[in-house]
Structures are given as C-alpha cells and as structure tokens.
Write an enzyme that holds these catalytic residues in place. Structure first.
Site, PDB file in Angstrom:
ATOM      1  N   LYS A   2       0.845  -1.197   0.000  1.00 42.19           N
ATOM      2  CA  LYS A   2       0.000   0.000   0.000  1.00 42.19           C
ATOM      3  C   LYS A   2       0.884   1.252   0.000  1.00 42.19           C
ATOM      4  O   LYS A   2       2.094   1.160   0.254  1.00 42.19           O
ATOM      5  CB  LYS A   2      -0.929  -0.031   1.209  1.00 42.19           C
ATOM      6  CG  LYS A   2      -0.205  -0.024   2.531  1.00 42.19           C
ATOM      7  CD  LYS A   2      -1.103  -0.497   3.677  1.00 42.19           C
ATOM      8  CE  LYS A   2      -0.387  -0.343   5.000  1.00 42.19           C
ATOM      9  NZ  LYS A   2      -1.040  -1.092   6.075  1.00 42.19           N
ATOM     10  N   TYR A  20      16.430  29.312  10.281  1.00 42.64           N
ATOM     11  CA  TYR A  20      15.218  30.024  10.698  1.00 42.64           C
ATOM     12  C   TYR A  20      15.098  30.067  12.215  1.00 42.64           C
ATOM     13  O   TYR A  20      15.387  29.085  12.898  1.00 42.64           O
ATOM     14  CB  TYR A  20      13.984  29.331  10.122  1.00 42.64           C
ATOM     15  CG  TYR A  20      13.810  29.589   8.637  1.00 42.64           C
ATOM     16  CD1 TYR A  20      13.604  30.871   8.149  1.00 42.64           C
ATOM     17  CD2 TYR A  20      13.855  28.536   7.739  1.00 42.64           C
ATOM     18  CE1 TYR A  20      13.443  31.105   6.795  1.00 42.64           C
ATOM     19  CE2 TYR A  20      13.699  28.759   6.375  1.00 42.64           C
ATOM     20  CZ  TYR A  20      13.493  30.048   5.909  1.00 42.64           C
ATOM     21  OH  TYR A  20      13.345  30.271   4.571  1.00 42.64           O
TER      22      TYR A  20
HETATM   23  C1  PLP Z   1      -0.341  -2.091   6.714  1.00 46.36           C
HETATM   24  C2  PLP Z   1      -0.960  -3.376   7.001  1.00 46.36           C
HETATM   25  C3  PLP Z   1      -0.180  -4.533   7.128  1.00 46.36           C
HETATM   26  C4  PLP Z   1       1.333  -4.517   7.125  1.00 46.36           C
HETATM   27  O1  PLP Z   1       1.803  -3.945   8.317  1.00 46.36           O
HETATM   28  P1  PLP Z   1       3.385  -3.807   8.556  1.00 46.36           P
HETATM   29  O2  PLP Z   1       3.527  -3.259   9.920  1.00 46.36           O
HETATM   30  O3  PLP Z   1       3.864  -2.836   7.535  1.00 46.36           O
HETATM   31  O4  PLP Z   1       3.967  -5.141   8.387  1.00 46.36           O
HETATM   32  C5  PLP Z   1      -0.835  -5.735   7.280  1.00 46.36           C
HETATM   33  N1  PLP Z   1      -2.181  -5.797   7.316  1.00 46.36           N
HETATM   34  C6  PLP Z   1      -2.960  -4.700   7.211  1.00 46.36           C
HETATM   35  C7  PLP Z   1      -4.436  -4.837   7.283  1.00 46.36           C
HETATM   36  C8  PLP Z   1      -2.380  -3.455   7.073  1.00 46.36           C
HETATM   37  O5  PLP Z   1      -3.145  -2.375   6.976  1.00 46.36           O
END
Ligand code: PLP
Length: 360
Positions: A35, A255
């Site tokens: 994702k 800054y």
């Molecule tokens: C993001 C996600 C994962 C993976 O999690 P990680 O901590 O990156 O391994 C697995 N399952 C779901 C439903 C997620 O949203």
C-alpha cells in the site's frame, strides 16, 4: 544540473527481505503489503522485485489496477475491500480479492447480479477497533457470505494487531485468543501477522503472513532497526553538500535562530528539505552521513536545505554525498529523532525526489 536529491531503491534488498521473512515464517504463504505506493518505494518497482510473493495486499482498487497493468498475475487483496456497489464489477474485471469488514459490503454482494464468485477475506475486529466485524457477529457474517452464490467458498479469515510491535504487551495475545475463539471450527486460511507479529508472535502465524515494513527493511519495534533482525534497507535517500561555511561562535544557524554555534565551526549545507519529504520535525542532533561519516544536523530543516555540524568531518568537501537514511543509517533512527516511524518517512517522498534503482 538537476537537483542532487535522490532515493535509490535497492531491488536486491527487497528480494533479500522477502527471503528473510520466509525464513522466519517457514511454510507460511506471504502476502506482500504494498500500500501507499509500496511504502513510498514505488508500487510497480516493488511488485517486480517481489514477484515471488504469493499475493499482494493493497489499500485501494486503483493500486490493484496499477499492479494488473504492470503485468502482476498473483492474487491481489484490497485490504479494505469494496467501498460501494460499483466496486464489485471492478473487482471482477481486475480479478482482485476483497476484504469484507462490514455488513454493508455483504448487502452489496447479496444485491449484485453478477454470478461470478468473488474471492473474499472476512475481517474480524479482534480489538484494534478500526476495521472488522465484532467477534459476536463474525460467525453470522461468515454464514451470510458462505450462502452467497457469488462469493468463492474458500473464504479467508483475517484480523490486524494494534500493538504487536511491543513484544511483552498482553494485547496481542488477547487479540489472538479473540480471533481463535471467534473462528473456532470455521474453515478458511488465516492471515494475522503484520511485520512485527512475524518477529515477535510466532503463535499468530496462520497459513499466511501479511508483512509490509520488513519487506522494505523497516522495523517499527522501538529501539530496533530491521538490520537487527537480518533485514536490509530498501531505500537510500541521499543528496550532496552544496556549501561549507565557517560560522562564528555565538552566531545562530537557520530560521528562528534555533541553534547557536558553541564555537567557530564549519557548517555544511545539503540539498534536501521538507519540500523533498525530509521531516521538518527532525530535531538538531538527527544524524546524517557526510562522505560516510556521521554528523548531526543543526538548526531547523528548511524547505530545500538542511544545515549540518561538520566539526567531526574535517575532510568534508563541497559535492560530498550526504545520506539522510538507508545504507549505514537506519531510517528508524532518523524517525525516532523526528518523533515518527520509518514508514512515514519513506512514504513521504515528494515528486521532486528523483527515484533510482540498483541491484544491491
Ligand atoms: C499495513 C498493514 C499490514 C502490514 O503492516 P506492517 O507493519 O507494515 O507489516 C498488514 N495488514 C494490514 C491490514 C495493514 O493495513
């Protein structure tokens, strides 16, 4: 000349990390979570490198579409599933699996006229209270799905852990018990483990593991980096020094004059800033590598530039490579200085960062 700022994606590291996960969870199938554009590493590039994964997990149908367009033929699971009735046709067209976490989604399936079976994963809320059926409703949801002719009878079962990165937190064991009770005797392949659970909760391994972060070499376990468990960073963010200035004792840098020089000293300026996705919240003291040597940033991160205390790098020269994270400097460590986790940093690269790849 174009800006020196670039993110190099190490395809060999991605492949290595996949193998390492398989070593840690022998016999389990692996759903590679890609994702957010593969945690910022580039969706298509990551999918190509991780072609050996058994499935891919994405957040939305559009990502599934991109993967199919890139020639991915493996299963692709949309982790929040259909968002509206029209999504069902799109799922069929792209041959995607849908998570099912809510009654409304089952209603849409029940009302759909397409008779082709859709592959689904029933999601239980075992205690995170984000997506999923309550434990008391899970069997009912399963029975409803199972009775639908347009649902593939091989229904996967999943849940997500809230605290699996804290290895002595009782919440994960409690969620695991809730999952096992809710689906006791219910057939179907189980998928529970995110990256941290693969490391810390071997009891949670079902037929599938569902890691994201560790594929990119990133750990969310506090005080640890992926390297501590045999993973390799898949992104190196780098730029270069464009100035080295002698700044007098008592003068301030950047800054708001947020940092004051304790002595006459060399201050390096590197071409990276929050306009590239380097976090503005990175505090003075956050390490970078200048020509391979660690040095702390000083003053505020600006949009295009950062300033670096070069007292410990007397050999530094204009044009030297500056590594912000990656090989030799874990993104987890930088994230800790910025009050966040490594995932947020790699996800946050902006469009002006050049993406390169190598086989390392
Ligand atoms: C993001 C996600 C994962 C993976 O999690 P990680 O901590 O990156 O391994 C697995 N399952 C779901 C439903 C997620 O949203």
């Amino acid at each position: 000349m174009s800006r020196a700022t670039s993110a190099t994606i190490h395809l060999g590291a991605l492949r290595h990390n996949l193998r390492r996960l398989r070593e840690l969870a022998p016999g389990a199938k692996l759903m590679a979570v890609v994702k957010a554009d593969g945690y910022g590493h580039g969706l298509e590039r990551v999918a190509r490198a991780l072609g050996e994964a058994d499935a891919f997990g994405v957040a939305c149908i559009a990502d599934g579409q991109r993967l199919r367009a890139a020639g991915v033929t493996r299963r692709i699971v949309v982790l929040s599933g259909i968002d509206e009735p029209a999504d069902i046709a799109e799922m069929h067209r792209l041959d995607l699996d849908s998570a099912i976490h809510h009654d409304a989604q089952i209603d849409w399936l029940a009302a759909d006229r397409d008779t082709r079976p859709l592959r689904v994963w029933l999601k239980l809320d075992s205690g995170m209270h984000r997506l999923g059926f309550a434990p008391s409703q899970a069997r009912d949801a399963y029975a409803r799905l199972r009775a639908l002719p347009n649902v593939d009878p091989a229904i996967g079962l999943m849940t997500h852990f809230a605290n699996s990165d804290v290895f002595d937190d009782p919440q994960t064991a409690a969620q695991l018990r809730v999952f096992e009770d809710a689906f006791d005797g219910v057939p179907g392949e189980r998928a529970l483990s995110n990256s941290a659970a693969v490391l810390g909760w071997p009891a949670a391994r079902g037929q599938w593991i569902r890691p994201g972060g560790l594929l990119y070499g990133i750990s969310v376990v506090e005080g640890r980096s992926g390297a501590d468990d045999g993973f390799r960073p898949a992104m190196t963010l780098s730029s270069k020094l464009v100035a080295i200035n002698r700044v007098a004792r008592g003068e301030t840098v950047g800054y708001a004059g947020a940092w004051t020089c304790p002595e006459d000293m060399p201050v390096g300026v590197a071409q990276i800033g929050y306009g590239d996705g380097y976090p503005r919240s990175a505090a003075a003291g956050t390490p970078v590598l200048v020509g391979g040597v660690r040095a702390p940033i000083v003053g505020r991160v600006s949009m295009d530039l950062i300033t670096i205390d070069l007292r410990g790098v007397p050999a530094a020269r204009i044009g030297d490579r500056v590594v912000l994270w990656g090989e030799g400097l874990p993104v987890e460590e930088v994230a800790a200085h910025a009050g966040t986790i490594g995932y947020e940093l790699t996800c946050g690269m902006t469009r002006r960062v050049r993406f390169l790849e190598d086989e390392r």
